[in-house]
Write a protein that holds these residues in place. Structure first.
Motif, mmCIF file in Angstrom:
data_model
loop_
_atom_site.group_PDB
_atom_site.id
_atom_site.type_symbol
_atom_site.label_atom_id
_atom_site.label_comp_id
_atom_site.label_asym_id
_atom_site.label_seq_id
_atom_site.Cartn_x
_atom_site.Cartn_y
_atom_site.Cartn_z
ATOM 1 N N GLU A 48 -4.154 6.536 16.709
ATOM 2 C CA GLU A 48 -3.027 6.386 15.786
ATOM 3 C C GLU A 48 -2.718 4.905 15.568
ATOM 4 N N ALA A 49 -2.774 4.122 16.642
ATOM 5 C CA ALA A 49 -2.503 2.686 16.538
ATOM 6 C C ALA A 49 -3.544 1.993 15.657
ATOM 7 N N LEU A 50 -4.809 2.370 15.806
ATOM 8 C CA LEU A 50 -5.866 1.780 14.978
ATOM 9 C C LEU A 50 -5.635 2.082 13.504
ATOM 10 N N ASN A 51 -5.287 3.344 13.223
ATOM 11 C CA ASN A 51 -5.041 3.740 11.831
ATOM 12 C C ASN A 51 -3.825 3.012 11.250
ATOM 13 N N LEU A 52 -2.766 2.883 12.073
ATOM 14 C CA LEU A 52 -1.571 2.171 11.620
ATOM 15 C C LEU A 52 -1.876 0.700 11.353
ATOM 16 N N ARG A 53 -2.685 0.101 12.222
ATOM 17 C CA ARG A 53 -3.019 -1.320 12.042
ATOM 18 C C ARG A 53 -3.825 -1.525 10.751
ATOM 19 N N LYS A 54 -4.767 -0.627 10.501
ATOM 20 C CA LYS A 54 -5.550 -0.719 9.256
ATOM 21 C C LYS A 54 -4.651 -0.565 8.034
ATOM 22 N N GLU A 55 -3.749 0.424 8.106
ATOM 23 C CA GLU A 55 -2.832 0.662 6.992
ATOM 24 C C GLU A 55 -1.900 -0.527 6.795
ATOM 25 N N LEU A 56 -1.445 -1.115 7.913
ATOM 26 C CA LEU A 56 -0.543 -2.261 7.830
ATOM 27 C C LEU A 56 -1.228 -3.446 7.161
ATOM 28 N N ILE A 57 -2.477 -3.702 7.537
ATOM 29 C CA ILE A 57 -3.231 -4.809 6.923
ATOM 30 C C ILE A 57 -3.378 -4.581 5.425
ATOM 31 N N GLN A 58 -3.672 -3.331 5.063
ATOM 32 C CA GLN A 58 -3.811 -2.996 3.639
ATOM 33 C C GLN A 58 -2.484 -3.193 2.899
ATOM 34 N N LYS A 59 -1.382 -2.692 3.493
ATOM 35 C CA LYS A 59 -0.077 -2.805 2.853
ATOM 36 C C LYS A 59 0.379 -4.261 2.747
ATOM 37 N N MET A 60 0.033 -5.062 3.742
ATOM 38 C CA MET A 60 0.393 -6.487 3.686
ATOM 39 C C MET A 60 -0.331 -7.180 2.534
ATOM 40 N N GLY A 61 -1.604 -6.803 2.350
ATOM 41 C CA GLY A 61 -2.348 -7.355 1.217
ATOM 42 C C GLY A 61 -1.702 -6.982 -0.107
ATOM 43 N N GLU A 62 -1.305 -5.701 -0.220
ATOM 44 C CA GLU A 62 -0.647 -5.234 -1.446
ATOM 45 C C GLU A 62 0.699 -5.935 -1.638
ATOM 46 N N ALA A 63 1.441 -6.136 -0.546
ATOM 47 C CA ALA A 63 2.755 -6.767 -0.633
ATOM 48 C C ALA A 63 2.650 -8.211 -1.095
ATOM 49 N N PHE A 64 1.706 -8.961 -0.541
ATOM 50 C CA PHE A 64 1.563 -10.355 -0.939
ATOM 51 C C PHE A 64 1.028 -10.492 -2.370
ATOM 52 N N GLU A 65 0.219 -9.526 -2.788
ATOM 53 C CA GLU A 65 -0.234 -9.522 -4.177
ATOM 54 C C GLU A 65 0.938 -9.250 -5.114
ATOM 55 N N ALA A 66 1.808 -8.292 -4.722
ATOM 56 C CA ALA A 66 3.007 -7.997 -5.518
ATOM 57 C C ALA A 66 3.936 -9.205 -5.551
ATOM 58 N N LEU A 67 4.024 -9.911 -4.428
ATOM 59 C CA LEU A 67 4.856 -11.118 -4.364
ATOM 60 C C LEU A 67 4.303 -12.201 -5.288
ATOM 61 N N ARG A 68 2.996 -12.318 -5.323
ATOM 62 C CA ARG A 68 2.359 -13.313 -6.211
ATOM 63 C C ARG A 68 2.683 -13.026 -7.674
ATOM 64 N N LYS A 69 2.618 -11.731 -8.046
ATOM 65 C CA LYS A 69 2.925 -11.338 -9.425
ATOM 66 C C LYS A 69 4.392 -11.617 -9.763
ATOM 67 N N ALA A 70 5.282 -11.329 -8.793
ATOM 68 C CA ALA A 70 6.708 -11.588 -9.011
ATOM 69 C C ALA A 70 6.964 -13.074 -9.161
ATOM 70 N N GLN A 71 6.243 -13.876 -8.394
ATOM 71 C CA GLN A 71 6.402 -15.331 -8.461
ATOM 72 C C GLN A 71 5.964 -15.860 -9.832
ATOM 73 N N ILE A 72 4.884 -15.311 -10.356
ATOM 74 C CA ILE A 72 4.413 -15.697 -11.687
ATOM 75 C C ILE A 72 5.422 -15.268 -12.751
ATOM 76 N N ASP A 73 6.013 -14.090 -12.523
ATOM 77 C CA ASP A 73 6.915 -13.510 -13.517
ATOM 78 C C ASP A 73 8.254 -14.253 -13.614
ATOM 79 N N VAL A 74 8.874 -14.529 -12.459
ATOM 80 C CA VAL A 74 10.220 -15.126 -12.501
ATOM 81 C C VAL A 74 10.262 -16.574 -12.015
ATOM 82 N N GLY A 75 9.162 -17.017 -11.402
ATOM 83 C CA GLY A 75 9.124 -18.387 -10.899
ATOM 84 C C GLY A 75 9.557 -18.476 -9.444
ATOM 85 N N SER A 76 9.037 -19.472 -8.754
ATOM 86 C CA SER A 76 9.282 -19.620 -7.308
ATOM 87 C C SER A 76 10.755 -19.849 -6.996
ATOM 88 N N LEU A 77 11.406 -20.706 -7.784
ATOM 89 C CA LEU A 77 12.806 -21.031 -7.514
ATOM 90 C C LEU A 77 13.696 -19.804 -7.662
#
Length: 214
Positions: A48-77
């Motif tokens: 279960e821990a291995l599966n959670l860790r894999k899922e967490l890594i995947q979700k972190m990648g998706e989260a930072f990609e979403a953050l990048r898009k938001a930064q482009i959309d509204v700007g860093s400031l």
């Protein structure tokens, strides 16, 4: 000479030791069963821990990609201003649950905010990309908490397995063999005493018979 216990070689001690051996063997059997069950539970949670860790890594990648898009959309400031306005999550609650006699943590996390208004910033002042990024990071937080709970359970189960293993080995390789060696020693000692008594009585009988024939 095999190691033995320091006891008096009497029939009473022999009976006591035989009872103790039976109890020790029963205890060894129960501890071995507990150890096997703990190991099975450990590997179930490990998977279960291995599966959670894999899922967490995947979700972190998706989260930072979403953050990048938001930064482009509204700007860093503007993104920093929105982040400052986000309301903090409520504190988590930590209870415990019983897994094979081991108390492991059970972390209760409050339901995450799924609407921009609930997060502390205005829906009008932001965009859908910011909401998407916030939602992705909420998913990351939930998974991180769940992974922390599971990994702590693994640590505690691992310690209990090690402790149980030491007790099993002590019974199997030290305590039970020592008691069996002592039983064997007492039995040999009693047998030798019986032989000596037998020959002593035989000599006494022979002396009595010889005197009676004079």
């Amino acid at each position: 000479m095999p190691e033995i216990l320091k006891v008096k070689p009497t029939r009473m001690e022999l009976l006591k030791l035989k009872r103790r051996v039976k109890l020790a063997e029963r205890g060894h059997k129960l501890l071995k069963e507990k150890q096997d069950a703990l190991i099975m539970e450990f590997f179930t949670i490990y998977d279960e821990a291995l599966n959670l860790r894999k899922e967490l890594i995947q979700k972190m990648g998706e989260a930072f990609e979403a953050l990048r898009k938001a930064q482009i959309d509204v700007g860093s400031l503007r993104l920093k201003e929105i982040a400052i306005g986000v309301s903090p999550n409520r504190e988590i609650k930590v209870r415990t649950r019983n897994v094979m006699g081991v108390r492991v943590p059970l972390i209760e996390i409050p339901e995450m905010r799924r609407k921009s208004g609930d997060r502390g910033y205005s829906f009008i002042a932001t965009t859908s990309t910011v909401d998407a990024a916030a939602e992705k990071f909420e998913e990351v937080l939930e998974l991180a908490v769940r992974l922390a709970e599971v990994e702590e359970a693994l640590k505690r189960l691992g310690r209990e397995i090690e402790k149980t293993k030491r007790r099993v080995n002590a019974l199997e390789y030290i305590i039970i063999p020592r008691m069996r060696n002592t039983i064997k020693f007492i039995e040999q000692h009693l047998d030798e005493m019986e032989r000596e008594n037998f020959f002593r009585l035989k000599r006494v009988k022979a002396l009595i018979e010889a005197r009676s024939q004079r």
